[in-house]
Design a protein around this motif. Sequence first.
Motif, PDB file in Angstrom:
ATOM      1  N   GLN A 193       0.873  -1.339  -0.174  1.00  0.00           N
ATOM      2  CA  GLN A 193      -0.051   0.027  -0.006  1.00  0.00           C
ATOM      3  C   GLN A 193       0.879   1.235   0.166  1.00  0.00           C
ATOM      4  N   MET A 194       0.730   1.912  -1.108  1.00  0.00           N
ATOM      5  CA  MET A 194       1.557   3.265  -1.166  1.00  0.00           C
ATOM      6  C   MET A 194       0.933   4.271  -0.985  1.00  0.00           C
ATOM      7  N   ASN A 195       1.003   5.336  -0.076  1.00  0.00           N
ATOM      8  CA  ASN A 195       0.360   6.568   0.317  1.00  0.00           C
ATOM      9  C   ASN A 195       1.185   7.779  -0.056  1.00  0.00           C
ATOM     10  N   SER A 196       0.589   9.050  -0.303  1.00  0.00           N
ATOM     11  CA  SER A 196       1.227  10.296  -0.111  1.00  0.00           C
ATOM     12  C   SER A 196       2.448  10.028  -1.098  1.00  0.00           C
ATOM     13  N   LEU A 197       2.097   9.486  -2.292  1.00  0.00           N
ATOM     14  CA  LEU A 197       3.234   9.148  -3.154  1.00  0.00           C
ATOM     15  C   LEU A 197       3.752  10.663  -3.805  1.00  0.00           C
ATOM     16  N   LYS A 198       4.905  10.537  -4.002  1.00  0.00           N
ATOM     17  CA  LYS A 198       5.840  11.720  -4.489  1.00  0.00           C
ATOM     18  C   LYS A 198       6.256  11.327  -5.841  1.00  0.00           C
ATOM     19  N   PRO A 199       6.562  12.377  -6.702  1.00  0.00           N
ATOM     20  CA  PRO A 199       7.331  12.225  -7.965  1.00  0.00           C
ATOM     21  C   PRO A 199       8.355  11.135  -8.049  1.00  0.00           C
ATOM     22  N   GLU A 200       9.187  11.212  -6.890  1.00  0.00           N
ATOM     23  CA  GLU A 200      10.362  10.329  -6.781  1.00  0.00           C
ATOM     24  C   GLU A 200      10.135   8.923  -6.418  1.00  0.00           C
ATOM     25  N   ASP A 201       8.927   8.398  -6.227  1.00  0.00           N
ATOM     26  CA  ASP A 201       8.417   7.067  -6.198  1.00  0.00           C
ATOM     27  C   ASP A 201       8.290   6.466  -7.541  1.00  0.00           C
ATOM     28  N   THR A 202       8.528   7.274  -8.476  1.00  0.00           N
ATOM     29  CA  THR A 202       8.075   6.892  -9.882  1.00  0.00           C
ATOM     30  C   THR A 202       9.437   5.814 -10.021  1.00  0.00           C
ATOM     31  N   ALA A 203       8.972   4.580 -10.414  1.00  0.00           N
ATOM     32  CA  ALA A 203       9.823   3.335 -10.806  1.00  0.00           C
ATOM     33  C   ALA A 203       9.031   2.131 -11.282  1.00  0.00           C
ATOM     34  N   VAL A 204       9.596   1.291 -11.640  1.00  0.00           N
ATOM     35  CA  VAL A 204       9.297  -0.108 -11.865  1.00  0.00           C
ATOM     36  C   VAL A 204       9.376  -0.800 -10.540  1.00  0.00           C
ATOM     37  N   TYR A 205       8.220  -1.202  -9.917  1.00  0.00           N
ATOM     38  CA  TYR A 205       8.271  -2.167  -8.738  1.00  0.00           C
ATOM     39  C   TYR A 205       8.379  -3.569  -8.997  1.00  0.00           C
ATOM     40  N   TYR A 206       9.155  -4.131  -8.392  1.00  0.00           N
ATOM     41  CA  TYR A 206       9.181  -5.791  -8.410  1.00  0.00           C
ATOM     42  C   TYR A 206       9.008  -6.227  -7.053  1.00  0.00           C
ATOM     43  N   CYS A 207       8.251  -7.511  -7.272  1.00  0.00           N
ATOM     44  CA  CYS A 207       7.792  -8.331  -6.244  1.00  0.00           C
ATOM     45  C   CYS A 207       8.786  -9.155  -6.072  1.00  0.00           C
ATOM     46  N   VAL A 208       9.315  -9.454  -4.719  1.00  0.00           N
ATOM     47  CA  VAL A 208      10.404 -10.611  -4.381  1.00  0.00           C
ATOM     48  C   VAL A 208      10.033 -11.605  -3.134  1.00  0.00           C
ATOM     49  N   ALA A 209      10.766 -12.492  -3.335  1.00  0.00           N
ATOM     50  CA  ALA A 209      10.538 -13.566  -2.100  1.00  0.00           C
ATOM     51  C   ALA A 209      11.814 -14.241  -1.880  1.00  0.00           C
ATOM     52  N   GLY A 210      12.015 -14.663  -0.588  1.00  0.00           N
ATOM     53  CA  GLY A 210      13.141 -15.539   0.024  1.00  0.00           C
ATOM     54  C   GLY A 210      12.865 -15.979   1.230  1.00  0.00           C
ATOM     55  N   SER A 211      14.010 -16.630   1.648  1.00  0.00           N
ATOM     56  CA  SER A 211      14.024 -17.517   2.867  1.00  0.00           C
ATOM     57  C   SER A 211      13.935 -16.786   4.140  1.00  0.00           C
ATOM     58  N   SER A 212      14.320 -15.270   4.112  1.00  0.00           N
ATOM     59  CA  SER A 212      14.218 -14.629   5.385  1.00  0.00           C
ATOM     60  C   SER A 212      13.953 -12.991   4.969  1.00  0.00           C
ATOM     61  N   THR A 213      13.652 -12.222   5.798  1.00  0.00           N
ATOM     62  CA  THR A 213      13.746 -10.742   5.514  1.00  0.00           C
ATOM     63  C   THR A 213      15.116 -10.288   5.325  1.00  0.00           C
ATOM     64  N   GLY A 214      16.097 -10.614   5.881  1.00  0.00           N
ATOM     65  CA  GLY A 214      17.632 -10.422   5.715  1.00  0.00           C
ATOM     66  C   GLY A 214      17.864 -10.966   4.535  1.00  0.00           C
ATOM     67  N   ARG A 215      17.505 -11.962   3.908  1.00  0.00           N
ATOM     68  CA  ARG A 215      17.768 -12.472   2.511  1.00  0.00           C
ATOM     69  C   ARG A 215      17.132 -11.350   1.449  1.00  0.00           C
ATOM     70  N   ILE A 216      16.034 -11.105   1.926  1.00  0.00           N
ATOM     71  CA  ILE A 216      15.098 -10.267   1.063  1.00  0.00           C
ATOM     72  C   ILE A 216      15.892  -8.923   0.729  1.00  0.00           C
ATOM     73  N   ARG A 217      16.286  -8.313   1.905  1.00  0.00           N
ATOM     74  CA  ARG A 217      17.072  -7.011   1.940  1.00  0.00           C
ATOM     75  C   ARG A 217      18.463  -6.932   0.962  1.00  0.00           C
ATOM     76  N   THR A 218      19.026  -8.152   1.036  1.00  0.00           N
ATOM     77  CA  THR A 218      20.192  -8.254   0.532  1.00  0.00           C
ATOM     78  C   THR A 218      20.213  -8.892  -1.249  1.00  0.00           C
ATOM     79  N   ARG A 219      19.682 -10.136  -1.005  1.00  0.00           N
ATOM     80  CA  ARG A 219      19.703 -11.066  -2.194  1.00  0.00           C
ATOM     81  C   ARG A 219      18.574 -12.038  -2.361  1.00  0.00           C
ATOM     82  N   PRO A 220      17.306 -11.307  -2.725  1.00  0.00           N
ATOM     83  CA  PRO A 220      15.956 -12.212  -2.973  1.00  0.00           C
ATOM     84  C   PRO A 220      16.273 -13.484  -3.782  1.00  0.00           C
ATOM     85  N   ASP A 221      15.637 -14.445  -3.342  1.00  0.00           N
ATOM     86  CA  ASP A 221      15.783 -15.849  -4.203  1.00  0.00           C
ATOM     87  C   ASP A 221      15.001 -15.769  -5.268  1.00  0.00           C
ATOM     88  N   TYR A 222      13.700 -14.966  -5.316  1.00  0.00           N
ATOM     89  CA  TYR A 222      12.810 -15.175  -6.363  1.00  0.00           C
ATOM     90  C   TYR A 222      12.548 -13.692  -7.023  1.00  0.00           C
TER      91      TYR A 222
END
Length: 121
Positions: free
Chosen positions: A81-110
């Motif tokens: 959920q994205m609120n109060s959007l700003k022009p600098e939020d303009t981007a392609v957004y990618y969904c990712v998955a991984g074994s842990s939140t730590g993994r997600i933040r560094t190197r998602p698996d999928y």
Amino acid sequence: VQLQACGGGLVQAGGSLRLSCAASGRTFSSDAMGWFRQAPGKEREFVATISWNGGNLYYADSVKGRFTVSRDNAKNTGYLQMNSLKPEDTAVYYCVAGSSTGRIRTRPDYWGQGTLVTVSS
């Protein structure tokens, strides 16, 4: 796991959008999931992540207080959920998955395909 993101579009600054990420192919409920984005001419960056049971959430400083990540394991779907959007939020957004939140933040698996969010000023 296959990830399918949707919900992007064009919105004015200050507006809101909700991205969805449908997962298939394995037990989504055991994975952490999250979101990255890539703005034109910039490197891909971490946005948010949520643990498998929703108990741990992490956000990039640039979106804290404006974006909310969530999930519905019964539907194999994650959300941003994205609120109060700003022009600098303009981007392609990618969904990712991984074994842990730590993994997600560094190197998602999928990675899923991206969905474009454009915020006009």
